[in-house]
Design a protein around this motif. Structure first.
Motif, PDB file in Angstrom:
ATOM      1  N   ARG A  67     -34.754 133.472  -1.330  1.00  0.00           N
ATOM      2  CA  ARG A  67     -34.259 132.219  -0.762  1.00  0.00           C
ATOM      3  C   ARG A  67     -34.530 132.128   0.742  1.00  0.00           C
ATOM      4  O   ARG A  67     -33.638 132.278   1.573  1.00  0.00           O
ATOM      5  CB  ARG A  67     -32.755 132.042  -1.036  1.00  0.00           C
ATOM      6  N   ASN A  69     -46.847 120.225  -7.527  1.00  0.00           N
ATOM      7  CA  ASN A  69     -46.238 120.692  -8.766  1.00  0.00           C
ATOM      8  C   ASN A  69     -45.812 119.419  -9.495  1.00  0.00           C
ATOM      9  O   ASN A  69     -44.976 118.686  -8.962  1.00  0.00           O
ATOM     10  CB  ASN A  69     -45.012 121.555  -8.452  1.00  0.00           C
ATOM     11  N   PRO A 110     -44.057 124.056  -0.622  1.00  0.00           N
ATOM     12  CA  PRO A 110     -43.997 125.461  -1.046  1.00  0.00           C
ATOM     13  C   PRO A 110     -45.351 126.035  -1.441  1.00  0.00           C
ATOM     14  O   PRO A 110     -45.485 127.244  -1.570  1.00  0.00           O
ATOM     15  CB  PRO A 110     -43.065 125.446  -2.260  1.00  0.00           C
ATOM     16  N   TYR A 111     -46.348 125.164  -1.666  1.00  0.00           N
ATOM     17  CA  TYR A 111     -47.642 125.664  -2.152  1.00  0.00           C
ATOM     18  C   TYR A 111     -48.745 125.524  -1.107  1.00  0.00           C
ATOM     19  O   TYR A 111     -49.916 125.563  -1.443  1.00  0.00           O
ATOM     20  CB  TYR A 111     -48.042 124.897  -3.442  1.00  0.00           C
ATOM     21  N   ASP A 135     -42.887 118.286   1.258  1.00  0.00           N
ATOM     22  CA  ASP A 135     -42.351 119.455   0.556  1.00  0.00           C
ATOM     23  C   ASP A 135     -43.533 120.404   0.300  1.00  0.00           C
ATOM     24  O   ASP A 135     -44.411 120.090  -0.494  1.00  0.00           O
ATOM     25  CB  ASP A 135     -41.716 118.964  -0.762  1.00  0.00           C
ATOM     26  N   PHE A 158     -41.501 116.903  -8.643  1.00  0.00           N
ATOM     27  CA  PHE A 158     -40.573 118.002  -8.958  1.00  0.00           C
ATOM     28  C   PHE A 158     -39.227 117.395  -9.388  1.00  0.00           C
ATOM     29  O   PHE A 158     -38.603 116.658  -8.616  1.00  0.00           O
ATOM     30  CB  PHE A 158     -40.423 118.855  -7.692  1.00  0.00           C
ATOM     31  N   GLY A 179     -34.837 128.475   1.391  1.00  0.00           N
ATOM     32  CA  GLY A 179     -35.928 127.947   0.559  1.00  0.00           C
ATOM     33  C   GLY A 179     -36.056 126.437   0.644  1.00  0.00           C
ATOM     34  O   GLY A 179     -35.265 125.739   1.302  1.00  0.00           O
ATOM     35  N   ALA A 180     -37.078 125.924  -0.067  1.00  0.00           N
ATOM     36  CA  ALA A 180     -37.381 124.491  -0.004  1.00  0.00           C
ATOM     37  C   ALA A 180     -36.244 123.648  -0.562  1.00  0.00           C
ATOM     38  O   ALA A 180     -35.982 122.537  -0.087  1.00  0.00           O
ATOM     39  CB  ALA A 180     -38.675 124.198  -0.763  1.00  0.00           C
ATOM     40  N   ALA A 181     -35.547 124.159  -1.573  1.00  0.00           N
ATOM     41  CA  ALA A 181     -34.451 123.387  -2.168  1.00  0.00           C
ATOM     42  C   ALA A 181     -33.405 123.065  -1.098  1.00  0.00           C
ATOM     43  O   ALA A 181     -32.979 121.909  -0.954  1.00  0.00           O
ATOM     44  CB  ALA A 181     -33.823 124.170  -3.321  1.00  0.00           C
ATOM     45  N   ASN A 209     -45.636 115.988  -2.001  1.00  0.00           N
ATOM     46  CA  ASN A 209     -45.742 117.396  -2.378  1.00  0.00           C
ATOM     47  C   ASN A 209     -47.207 117.696  -2.721  1.00  0.00           C
ATOM     48  O   ASN A 209     -47.696 117.302  -3.754  1.00  0.00           O
ATOM     49  CB  ASN A 209     -44.817 117.670  -3.577  1.00  0.00           C
ATOM     50  N   SER A 258     -41.192 131.016  -1.037  1.00  0.00           N
ATOM     51  CA  SER A 258     -40.959 131.423  -2.429  1.00  0.00           C
ATOM     52  C   SER A 258     -42.259 131.702  -3.169  1.00  0.00           C
ATOM     53  O   SER A 258     -42.377 132.683  -3.899  1.00  0.00           O
ATOM     54  CB  SER A 258     -40.220 130.320  -3.189  1.00  0.00           C
ATOM     55  N   LYS A 259     -43.223 130.813  -3.032  1.00  0.00           N
ATOM     56  CA  LYS A 259     -44.447 130.908  -3.839  1.00  0.00           C
ATOM     57  C   LYS A 259     -45.542 131.634  -3.078  1.00  0.00           C
ATOM     58  O   LYS A 259     -46.231 132.478  -3.641  1.00  0.00           O
ATOM     59  CB  LYS A 259     -44.937 129.511  -4.228  1.00  0.00           C
ATOM     60  N   SER A 274     -41.416 126.664   2.280  1.00  0.00           N
ATOM     61  CA  SER A 274     -40.749 127.771   1.602  1.00  0.00           C
ATOM     62  C   SER A 274     -41.719 128.938   1.448  1.00  0.00           C
ATOM     63  O   SER A 274     -42.926 128.732   1.285  1.00  0.00           O
ATOM     64  CB  SER A 274     -40.315 127.295   0.218  1.00  0.00           C
TER      65      SER A 274
HETATM   66  N1  PLP Z   1     -40.394 121.888  -4.345  1.00  0.00           N
HETATM   67  C1  PLP Z   1     -41.273 122.123  -5.316  1.00  0.00           C
HETATM   68  C2  PLP Z   1     -42.400 121.160  -5.508  1.00  0.00           C
HETATM   69  C3  PLP Z   1     -41.154 123.241  -6.135  1.00  0.00           C
HETATM   70  O1  PLP Z   1     -42.065 123.446  -7.110  1.00  0.00           O
HETATM   71  C4  PLP Z   1     -40.079 124.115  -5.947  1.00  0.00           C
HETATM   72  C5  PLP Z   1     -39.869 125.272  -6.821  1.00  0.00           C
HETATM   73  O2  PLP Z   1     -40.454 125.428  -7.868  1.00  0.00           O
HETATM   74  C6  PLP Z   1     -39.170 123.834  -4.906  1.00  0.00           C
HETATM   75  C7  PLP Z   1     -39.359 122.723  -4.131  1.00  0.00           C
HETATM   76  C8  PLP Z   1     -38.002 124.735  -4.632  1.00  0.00           C
HETATM   77  O3  PLP Z   1     -38.476 125.871  -3.969  1.00  0.00           O
HETATM   78  P1  PLP Z   1     -37.527 127.038  -3.401  1.00  0.00           P
HETATM   79  O4  PLP Z   1     -37.586 128.167  -4.351  1.00  0.00           O
HETATM   80  O5  PLP Z   1     -38.155 127.428  -2.102  1.00  0.00           O
HETATM   81  O6  PLP Z   1     -36.188 126.469  -3.216  1.00  0.00           O
END
Ligand code: PLP
Length: 394
Positions: free
Chosen positions: A254, A181, A217-218, A215, A132, A105-107, A177, A245-246, A243
Motif C-alpha cells: 500500500r 486497465n 499505476p501502470y 490514475d 476500473f 496506493g492509488a486507491a 487511466n 503496486s504494479k 502507485s
Molecule cells: N487504478 C487502477 C486502474 C487499478 O487497476 C488499480 C488496481 O488494480 C488501482 C487503481 C488501485 O491500485 P492500488 O493497489 O495502488 O490501490
C-alpha cells in the motif's frame, strides 16, 4: 443503525474479487494445476532486487522510529524529495516535495482527490469506459456522482462527442487511466491534446477548472517503446494519482502518491484539500518502511520480460483461434471480445472449465471479458487449448 450503502459494499464482492475467491476454493478442492485464474491484477513478477536490498538495509541500519514510527501526515520529507526528483528527471516539469502527498496506493490517492474536489452531492466526475470499477465506489463514497463515456471499441481512445455532451457545470474532473486497465491501451499524444483543448474550452464556458485526474499505476508497464505522455505537460490542471503496486510489484504494501502540480489552478488549496480529505478518511502517514524503500528505489524500473512473453503468447494464440482483442500496449491485461457477444455468459462458460476471466460489464463493456496475464507462463500455456475449445463452442 447500520449505513445501508456500506453494508451493501461490504456484503457484495466485486466481480473480480468474487472470481478470485472462487479460484482459491477451486484450487484447494481440485489442485492448483486444474485452475487457471486470470482474474486479479496481482503482479506475478517478483519485486526488483533493489527493493529487497533496500528493505534489508533499512531494517539493519535504521532506528526503529525511522523504520516503524509515524512520519508527517503527508509523508517523510526525504521520501517526498526522492519522488519529486524522480518525476523531474523523467519529465520536463520541476517538482517540489511540497507538491507530493504520499498515500496507501492509488486507491487512497483517488479517494483523497475525489474528496478534495467534491463540493456537494451535485459534483460529478467522468470516467472513460472501459474503466476500473472501483472508481464508482470511490466517487460515490465521497458523495459525488460518476458519469461514464461509452467505450470507443475500434481503438479504445476517447469518444470526444460523448465526452463533450457529458461535461456540465457540475463536472469537477475527468478520470484518465493510461496504460489502461482493462484494455491495455495507451492514450496517444494526439488524444490527450484534443482532450486538453476540450477541457480548456469547457472550463471557460462554465467558469471553473475541470481537472484531469490521471490514475497511473501502470505508467512504466509498457511494451515496444510506446510513448506514454506525461499529462501535466499537456494539460496544466492535472492531478496525478500514482502507485508502486504494479510497477514495483508491491500491491500488498500500500504505497503511492498524489502529485498536485504547483501550476495547476488553486494548487495550494487543492493540495491542502487532498491532505484534508485523506485525513478525514484516516489516510495519514502511509506505511513508514515503504516510504523509506521508495526513497531508495524511486528510479527503479520493473522487469517486463515475463509479462511481455505472456502478452505475446496470449495475443497471438487467441487471435489465431479467431478471438478479437484490443492490441495491448501496456499494463498486464488483454481485453477480449466475447465470441458469443456476451461477456457475462462467456465468463460463465470459461468458469465451467476452471478458466477464470472477468466479465467486461463491470468495466462498462458488456460484450468483453478481461484476461489478467500477470501469471506464471505455464498457466497461460495450459489454458490455451481451453480457450480454443471455448471459441469452438460459441
Ligand atoms: N487504478 C487502477 C486502474 C487499478 O487497476 C488499480 C488496481 O488494480 C488501482 C487503481 C488501485 O491500485 P492500488 O493497489 O495502488 O490501490
Amino acid at each position: 443503525m447500520i449505513n445501508k450503502e456500506n453494508l451493501k459494499l461490504g456484503t457484495e464482492r466485486s466481480a473480480i474479487r468474487e472470481l478470485f475467491e472462487y479460484g482459491k476454493l477451486q484450487a484447494e478442492a481440485l489442485g492448483d494445476d486444474k485452475v487457471f485464474d486470470f482474474s486479479l491484477g496481482n503482479p506475478s513478477t517478483p519485486a526488483p532486487k533493489e527493493v529487497d536490498e533496500a528493505i534489508i538495509d533499512i531494517i539493519k541500519n535504521d532506528s526503529s522510529v525511522l523504520v516503524h514510527g509515524y512520519t508527517s501526515a503527508q509523508g517523510a520529507l526525504s521520501a517526498r524529495k526522492a519522488i519529486a526528483a524522480s518525476i523531474s528527471k523523467q519529465s520536463s516539469v520541476n517538482v517540489n516535495p511540497d507538491e507530493i502527498y504520499i498515500t496507501c496506493g492509488a486507491a487512497a490517492s483517488l479517494c483523497a482527490v475525489f474528496g478534495a474536489l467534491s463540493k456537494n452531492d451535485d459534483t460529478e466526475f467522468i470516467a472513460i469506459a472501459p474503466y476500473f470499477p472501483e472508481y464508482k465506489v470511490f466517487v460515490n463514497g465521497r458523495g459525488a456522482k460518476l458519469k461514464v463515456v461509452p467505450a470507443k471499441t475500434d481503438d479504445f481512445q476517447i469518444d470526444f462527442d460523448c465526452l463533450s455532451n457529458l461535461i456540465g457545470k457540475n463536472t469537477a474532473g475527468i478520470i484518465i487511466n493510461s496504460p489502461n486497465n482493462p484494455s491495455g491501451r495507451v492514450y496517444t499524444r494526439e488524444t490527450l491534446e484534443r482532450l486538453a483543448e476540450i477541457l480548456e474550452a469547457k472550463a471557460n464556458e462554465f467558469g471553473h477548472p475541470i481537472y484531469i485526474i490521471s490514475d497511473e499505476p501502470y505508467r512504466e508497464l509498457v511494451y515496444n517503446n510506446i510513448e506514454v505522455p506525461f499529462i501535466p505537460e499537456i494539460y496544466k490542471n492535472t492531478i496525478v494519482c500514482y502507485s508502486y503496486s504494479k510497477t514495483l510489484s508491491l500491491p500488498g504494501e500500500r504505497i503511492g502518491y498524489v502529485y498536485v502540480p504547483s501550476f495547476a489552478m488553486n494548487s495550494a488549496g487543492l493540495y491542502a484539500a487532498v491532505a484534508g480529505a485523506a485525513r478525514s478518511m484516516g489516510y495519514v502517514c502511509a506505511p513508514s518502511l515503504f516510504q523509506r524503500v521508495i526513497e531508495k528505489c524511486s528510479n527503479t524500473r520493473p522487469n517486463l520480460e515475463d509479462y511481455r512473453h505472456n502478452r505475446d503468447l496470449l495475443y497471438h494464440s487467441l487471435t489465431s483461434f479467431g478471438y478479437e482483442c484490443a492490441s495491448p500496449d501496456g499494463a498486464f491485461y488483454l481485453f477480449v471480445k466475447a465470441p458469443n457477444g456476451d461477456g457475462d455468459r462467456f465468463s460463465e462458460m470459461a468458469k465451467n472449465k476452471n478458466v477464470l476471466i472477468v466479465p467486461g460489464a463491470s468495466f462498462g463493456c458488456k460484450e468483453f471479458v478481461r484476461i489478467s496475464y500477470c501469471v506464471d507462463t505455464k498457466k497461460v500455456e495450459c489454458a490455451l487449448p481451453l480457450f480454443k475449445e471455448l471459441i469452438e463452442e460459441c
